[in-house]
Motif scaffolding. Structure first.
Motif, PDB file in Angstrom:
ATOM      1  N   THR A  77       0.843  -1.201   0.000  1.00 15.54           N
ATOM      2  CA  THR A  77       0.000   0.000   0.000  1.00 15.54           C
ATOM      3  C   THR A  77       0.877   1.249   0.000  1.00 15.54           C
ATOM      4  N   TYR A  78       1.869   1.201   0.868  1.00 14.05           N
ATOM      5  CA  TYR A  78       2.818   2.325   1.010  1.00 14.05           C
ATOM      6  C   TYR A  78       3.524   2.596  -0.312  1.00 14.05           C
ATOM      7  N   VAL A  79       4.077   1.537  -0.894  1.00 15.53           N
ATOM      8  CA  VAL A  79       4.842   1.708  -2.131  1.00 15.53           C
ATOM      9  C   VAL A  79       3.927   2.129  -3.283  1.00 15.53           C
ATOM     10  N   GLY A  80       2.692   1.628  -3.260  1.00 15.06           N
ATOM     11  CA  GLY A  80       1.751   2.015  -4.303  1.00 15.06           C
ATOM     12  C   GLY A  80       1.502   3.519  -4.296  1.00 15.06           C
ATOM     13  N   ILE A  81       1.284   4.069  -3.110  1.00 13.47           N
ATOM     14  CA  ILE A  81       1.048   5.520  -3.012  1.00 13.47           C
ATOM     15  C   ILE A  81       2.326   6.276  -3.372  1.00 13.47           C
ATOM     16  N   LEU A  82       3.444   5.798  -2.832  1.00 16.57           N
ATOM     17  CA  LEU A  82       4.736   6.447  -3.114  1.00 16.57           C
ATOM     18  C   LEU A  82       4.966   6.567  -4.624  1.00 16.57           C
ATOM     19  N   ASN A  83       4.827   5.450  -5.315  1.00 16.08           N
ATOM     20  CA  ASN A  83       5.139   5.447  -6.755  1.00 16.08           C
ATOM     21  C   ASN A  83       4.131   6.252  -7.568  1.00 16.08           C
ATOM     22  N   ARG A  84       2.906   6.287  -7.097  1.00 18.36           N
ATOM     23  CA  ARG A  84       1.873   6.992  -7.842  1.00 18.36           C
ATOM     24  C   ARG A  84       1.960   8.507  -7.671  1.00 18.36           C
ATOM     25  N   GLU A  85       2.255   8.943  -6.435  1.00 20.48           N
ATOM     26  CA  GLU A  85       2.046  10.361  -6.102  1.00 20.48           C
ATOM     27  C   GLU A  85       3.290  11.234  -6.096  1.00 20.48           C
ATOM     28  N   PHE A  86       4.459  10.657  -5.824  1.00 17.65           N
ATOM     29  CA  PHE A  86       5.604  11.499  -5.459  1.00 17.65           C
ATOM     30  C   PHE A  86       6.735  11.425  -6.483  1.00 17.65           C
ATOM     31  N   ASP A  87       7.472  12.531  -6.636  1.00 13.78           N
ATOM     32  CA  ASP A  87       8.618  12.510  -7.542  1.00 13.78           C
ATOM     33  C   ASP A  87       9.899  13.025  -6.877  1.00 13.78           C
ATOM     34  N   MET A  88       9.895  13.054  -5.558  1.00  9.08           N
ATOM     35  CA  MET A  88      11.115  13.376  -4.793  1.00  9.08           C
ATOM     36  C   MET A  88      11.042  12.560  -3.515  1.00  9.08           C
ATOM     37  N   VAL A  89      12.189  12.112  -3.044  1.00  7.56           N
ATOM     38  CA  VAL A  89      12.210  11.269  -1.850  1.00  7.56           C
ATOM     39  C   VAL A  89      13.298  11.761  -0.901  1.00  7.56           C
ATOM     40  N   THR A  90      12.973  11.768   0.390  1.00  4.43           N
ATOM     41  CA  THR A  90      13.977  12.005   1.435  1.00  4.43           C
ATOM     42  C   THR A  90      14.003  10.781   2.334  1.00  4.43           C
ATOM     43  N   ALA A  91      15.177  10.257   2.625  1.00  3.29           N
ATOM     44  CA  ALA A  91      15.275   9.150   3.577  1.00  3.29           C
ATOM     45  C   ALA A  91      14.935   9.685   4.965  1.00  3.29           C
ATOM     46  N   GLU A  92      13.963   9.062   5.638  1.00  2.00           N
ATOM     47  CA  GLU A  92      13.523   9.623   6.917  1.00  2.00           C
ATOM     48  C   GLU A  92      14.631   9.548   7.961  1.00  2.00           C
ATOM     49  N   ASN A  93      15.364   8.472   7.997  1.00  4.15           N
ATOM     50  CA  ASN A  93      16.453   8.320   8.972  1.00  4.15           C
ATOM     51  C   ASN A  93      17.737   7.719   8.378  1.00  4.15           C
ATOM     52  N   GLU A  94      17.654   7.121   7.218  1.00  8.27           N
ATOM     53  CA  GLU A  94      18.697   6.217   6.731  1.00  8.27           C
ATOM     54  C   GLU A  94      19.961   6.897   6.230  1.00  8.27           C
ATOM     55  N   MET A  95      19.913   8.208   5.993  1.00  7.06           N
ATOM     56  CA  MET A  95      21.135   8.911   5.570  1.00  7.06           C
ATOM     57  C   MET A  95      21.723   9.751   6.690  1.00  7.06           C
ATOM     58  N   LYS A  96      21.159   9.617   7.870  1.00  4.30           N
ATOM     59  CA  LYS A  96      21.679  10.396   8.996  1.00  4.30           C
ATOM     60  C   LYS A  96      23.021   9.829   9.452  1.00  4.30           C
ATOM     61  N   ILE A  97      23.715  10.586  10.275  1.00  2.68           N
ATOM     62  CA  ILE A  97      25.108  10.233  10.590  1.00  2.68           C
ATOM     63  C   ILE A  97      25.187   8.890  11.309  1.00  2.68           C
ATOM     64  N   ASP A  98      24.252   8.636  12.232  1.00  2.00           N
ATOM     65  CA  ASP A  98      24.322   7.366  12.976  1.00  2.00           C
ATOM     66  C   ASP A  98      24.063   6.173  12.066  1.00  2.00           C
ATOM     67  N   ALA A  99      23.300   6.404  10.981  1.00  2.00           N
ATOM     68  CA  ALA A  99      23.002   5.304  10.053  1.00  2.00           C
ATOM     69  C   ALA A  99      24.142   5.063   9.077  1.00  2.00           C
ATOM     70  N   THR A 100      24.795   6.126   8.630  1.00  3.77           N
ATOM     71  CA  THR A 100      25.792   5.962   7.560  1.00  3.77           C
ATOM     72  C   THR A 100      27.220   5.785   8.066  1.00  3.77           C
ATOM     73  N   GLU A 101      27.491   6.214   9.330  1.00  3.25           N
ATOM     74  CA  GLU A 101      28.855   6.018   9.868  1.00  3.25           C
ATOM     75  C   GLU A 101      28.756   5.541  11.320  1.00  3.25           C
ATOM     76  N   PRO A 102      28.228   4.338  11.514  1.00  6.89           N
ATOM     77  CA  PRO A 102      27.989   3.876  12.893  1.00  6.89           C
ATOM     78  C   PRO A 102      29.273   3.730  13.704  1.00  6.89           C
ATOM     79  N   ASN A 103      30.363   3.369  13.034  1.00  3.20           N
ATOM     80  CA  ASN A 103      31.684   3.378  13.660  1.00  3.20           C
ATOM     81  C   ASN A 103      32.553   4.323  12.849  1.00  3.20           C
TER      82      ASN A 103
END
Ligand code: XIL
Length: 449
Positions: free
Chosen positions: A63-89
């Motif tokens: 359901t989520y992906v269906g709405i995403l693909n239908r409605e939006f043309d820009m994406v922001t990673a909610e948490n996945e590009m933050k410093i703790d996610a990209t450089e944990p050590n």
């Protein structure tokens, strides 16, 4: 842009409404009136994008992906590009979840906002414990490595997030990054520009919506100072998290316009408005119309898809309910986006000036409004595979290209980037650019290599 239900429905609309005129052999020009049925397509009518925050672990929810693909043309990673996610050590980078979001977006032809390279919050433990020169170099290393890893794939980076204090002080937030020296923000911007010269570089913050607030004024003065001194900054993001305690200010459009007047783009980057029904819808409409009224307000991103996806789900602040149904706020935004916009013109040239057997062809679609335009170009390989392409497209004199995506620009020529040069026979890819002035009625030519 992408070939999805969104563009297909738009294309269908175009062909049903338009008058088609054949100008000369192989050149076709078509003009359409406005109307669109998704957020992305309706925003695109005035050259803007409509985005959402995405969580990697929801990409398996249909359901989520269906709405995403239908409605939006820009994406922001909610948490996945933050410093703790990209450089944990320290100096060990992990991009798995961020890549899932970036790859999904790119496969769908959506652009990506990078969020965020330097921030006092969501730091990994090793960074939280750091101060001084060690932290300054660790921060710059992080900015450089992450921006380099995604170089060429990011529309705009939130280089620095939330660096100012709330309240009346107008001061910088006291954080370990701030304690490395007041120039930490410009140092981060310079490192980001060096690592990913193609991306727009933004400063992003909240409580910067009311023009009279000390925090808004302080951010304004910093951006003004950066522009004066040549510190690389291209945009200001207003997070715009609204609720009863922090309502949409009456001077919101003034704030957007005043930042834009500094010579930067402005974007609404994390919009959510707590509430329900017609009141919520009216607030969303006001925010959307404020952006539409400011030429350099280039897009809106909502901070999640369904109310249940929200970081403040208790406030039901988003455009879709928990079941994925469109709320009144959705309709208000869509109608507002459809109330303005330009005229879409598609030019197709079938000629190609090409040394490679099979060659390539290019089609340009122009979305024009008063003072600006977005050109989307579709490149299609001929009867044989090609390894690269260059499209030549002359714009009327006086027009200026401000931003290109999915291609490298050299004057009036755009060439493939690393990931979209190899096309099998008959395969197509798209790139685009935005500019000020008029795009006229371009007739692109394509050369394959
Ligand atoms: C939020 C996320 O939505 C939450 O999932 C997370 O727990 C905390 O961060 N300003 C920002 C965003 O710049 O990164 C924040 O996102 C919301 C406030």
């Amino acid at each position: 842009m992408k070939l999805t239900s969104r563009s297909v429905s738009r294309a269908a609309l175009v062909s049903s409404v338009l008058a088609t005129v054949t100008l000369s052999a192989g050149l076709l020009v078509a003009t359409s009136a406005n109307a669109a049925t998704t957020l992305g397509a309706s925003a695109a009518q005035s050259g803007r994008y409509f985005g959402t925050a995405v969580a990697a672990n929801k990409l398996s929810d249909s359901t989520y992906v269906g709405i995403l693909n239908r409605e939006f043309d820009m994406v922001t990673a909610e948490n996945e590009m933050k410093i703790d996610a990209t450089e944990p050590n320290q100096n060990q980078f992990t991009f798995g979840n961020a890549d899932r979001i970036v790859n999904h977006a790119r496969a769908q032809g959506m652009r990506v906002r990078g969020h965020t390279l330097a921030w006092h919050s969501q730091q990994p433990g090793w960074m939280q414990n750091m101060e001084g020169t060690a932290l300054r170099s660790a921060m710059l290393n992080h900015v450089t490595k992450v921006a380099q890893y995604y170089a060429g794939k990011i529309y705009a980076w939130d280089v620095v997030n939330e660096a100012f204090e709330d309240g009346s002080s107008g001061a910088r937030r006291n954080s370990n990054l701030q304690r490395t020296g007041n120039d930490w923000i410009e140092a981060a911007f310079r490192a980001a520009r060096a690592a990913d010269p193609a991306a727009k570089l933004c400063y992003n913050d909240y409580n910067t919506d009311d023009w009279t607030h000390a925090k808004t004024q302080a951010v304004y003065r910093m951006v003004q100072d950066f522009k004066t001194r040549g510190v690389p900054i291209d945009c200001v993001g207003l997070q715009s998290h609204f609720n009863a305690q922090s309502p949409v200010p009456s001077n919101y459009q003034t704030t957007l316009q005043n930042f834009a007047n500094l010579g930067v783009d402005v974007q609404i980057t994390e919009l959510d408005i707590e509430g329900s029904g017609t009141t919520q819808a009216a607030n969303y409409e006001r925010v959307t119309k404020a952006c539409l009224a400011v030429t350099r307000c280039t897009g809106i991103t909502v901070w999640g898809i369904r109310d249940t996806d929200s970081w403040r789900s208790y406030g039901t602040p988003l455009l879709f309910d928990g079941s994925g149904n469109k709320k009144p706020a959705y309709t208000a935004v869509l109608d507002a986006l459809n109330s303005v916009g330009g005229t879409t013109t598609t030019t197709t040239t079938t000629t190609s000036n090409d040394p490679v057997p099979g060659g390539c062809t290019a089609t340009a679609s122009v979305n024009a409004w008063n003072g600006g335009f977005v050109v989307t170009v579709k490149v299609t390989a001929g009867a044989a595979a090609i390894r690269g392409w260059t499209v030549t497209l002359a714009l009327p004199s006086g027009s200026t290209v401000t931003n290109s995506w999915n291609a490298t620009r050299n004057g009036n020529q755009w060439s493939n980037v690393a990931y979209n040069g190899n096309l099998t026979a008959g395969q197509a890819t798209e790139f685009g650019f935005q500019g000020t002035g008029s795009a006229g009625s371009p007739s692109p030519t394509c050369t394959a290599s």
